[in-house]
Design an enzyme around this catalytic site. Structure first.
Site, short mmCIF file in Angstrom:
data_model
loop_
_atom_site.label_atom_id
_atom_site.label_comp_id
_atom_site.label_asym_id
_atom_site.label_seq_id
_atom_site.Cartn_x
_atom_site.Cartn_y
_atom_site.Cartn_z
N VAL A 121 54.01 17.39 74.38
CA VAL A 121 55.76 17.12 74.06
C VAL A 121 55.78 15.57 73.85
CG1 VAL A 121 57.90 17.76 74.53
CG2 VAL A 121 56.09 19.62 75.23
N CYS A 122 56.14 15.31 72.74
CA CYS A 122 56.32 13.62 72.60
C CYS A 122 57.30 13.23 73.41
CB CYS A 122 56.49 13.36 71.19
SG CYS A 122 57.18 11.69 70.87
N VAL A 123 57.27 12.36 74.20
CA VAL A 123 58.17 11.99 75.30
C VAL A 123 59.51 11.19 74.74
CG1 VAL A 123 56.91 9.55 75.64
CG2 VAL A 123 58.27 10.45 77.48
N ALA A 173 61.43 13.98 73.36
CA ALA A 173 61.94 14.89 74.23
C ALA A 173 62.93 14.27 75.00
CB ALA A 173 60.59 15.06 75.28
#
Lengths: 119, 122
Positions: A77-79, A82
């Site tokens: 999940v792309c930080v 997110a």
């Protein structure tokens, strides 16, 4: 074939997540390998365990978690995406890991095909 | 990771401020620069507006990120292309751009795309 997947859309609003799940199942059934699924932009919303769809509806996060744990697929999940959307590791479900954009580049290098799901 | 460099292309095809695509594309290219691969960047369709000079979006509350494209060179991203037809049909010339992009024709775009290993579309 080694596949990489990118999911760009939130669940439920568009069919992109459902299509991605169906694609993953079909690809695995055909014997292809899915190296990693990268959840990006609104796609990060697929990862939250806080979603509570009505009981007669599909539960998209649980569908992902089932595919991921059964087939040992890494879900990143792309930080940055997110954080913008209030997703952090206190709300992500089993199987999802917060990670950086570099993991998308690495995926593009290692995968034979990169398949993107968006509206 | 493979020893051979992977040919990766980042394609900007949407206008810069109506969605997050263009901004995310820029973030992506800057990260990819660190991986020492054969990265190219293409501006096509409304994506050509991402590198237009002199945009004033102060009323939108969104950061003007177009000047950041100038950092591409510092990240060793040198293959930067713009589709001539897309640029000209939107009334732009090379003088209107914040960076030096190589003008290419549509049939060249097609050929270049065939040569890539993987794409990132924004």
């Amino acid at each position: 074939m080694k596949l990489g997947m990118i999911v760009m859309e939130s669940p439920y609003q568009h069919e992109a997540s459902d299509s991605a799940i169906q694609f993953a199942k079909a690809a695995l059934a055909k014997g292809h390998e899915i190296l990693r699924v990268f959840f990006y932009q609104d796609g990060v919303l697929n990862s939250t365990k806080l979603m509570e769809p009505q009981s007669d509806d599909r539960h998209i996060q649980k569908q992902w978690t089932a595919i991921g744990t059964e087939n040992n697929i890494e879900f990143i999940v792309c930080v940055a995406a997110a954080k913008r959307r209030g997703i952090n590791d206190t709300v992500t479900a089993e199987g999802f890991t917060i990670g950086g954009l570099g993991m998308l580049t690495e995926l593009a290098i290692e995968a034979d095909r990169l398949v993107e799901f968006r509206a | 990771m493979n020893d051979e460099m992977a040919k990766l292309m980042v394609v900007f095809r949407t206008a810069p401020y109506g969605s997050i695509y263009s901004f995310e594309g820029l973030e992506n290219v800057l990260i990819m620069g660190a991986y020492d691969q054969d990265v190219s960047v293409l501006f096509i369709d409304d994506g050509v507006f991402a590198i237009k000079k002199g945009m004033d979006n102060s009323g939108t509350g969104i950061k003007d990120f177009s000047p950041t494209f100038r950092a591409l060179e510092a990240y060793d991203i040198e293959k930067i292309f713009i589709d001539r037809t897309s640029m000209e049909s939107r009334g732009l010339t090379k003088d209107d751009l914040v960076i030096d992009a190589e003008l290419i024709e549509s049939d060249t775009v097609e050929k270049m795309m065939e040569e890539q290993k993987n794409f990132f579309m924004f």
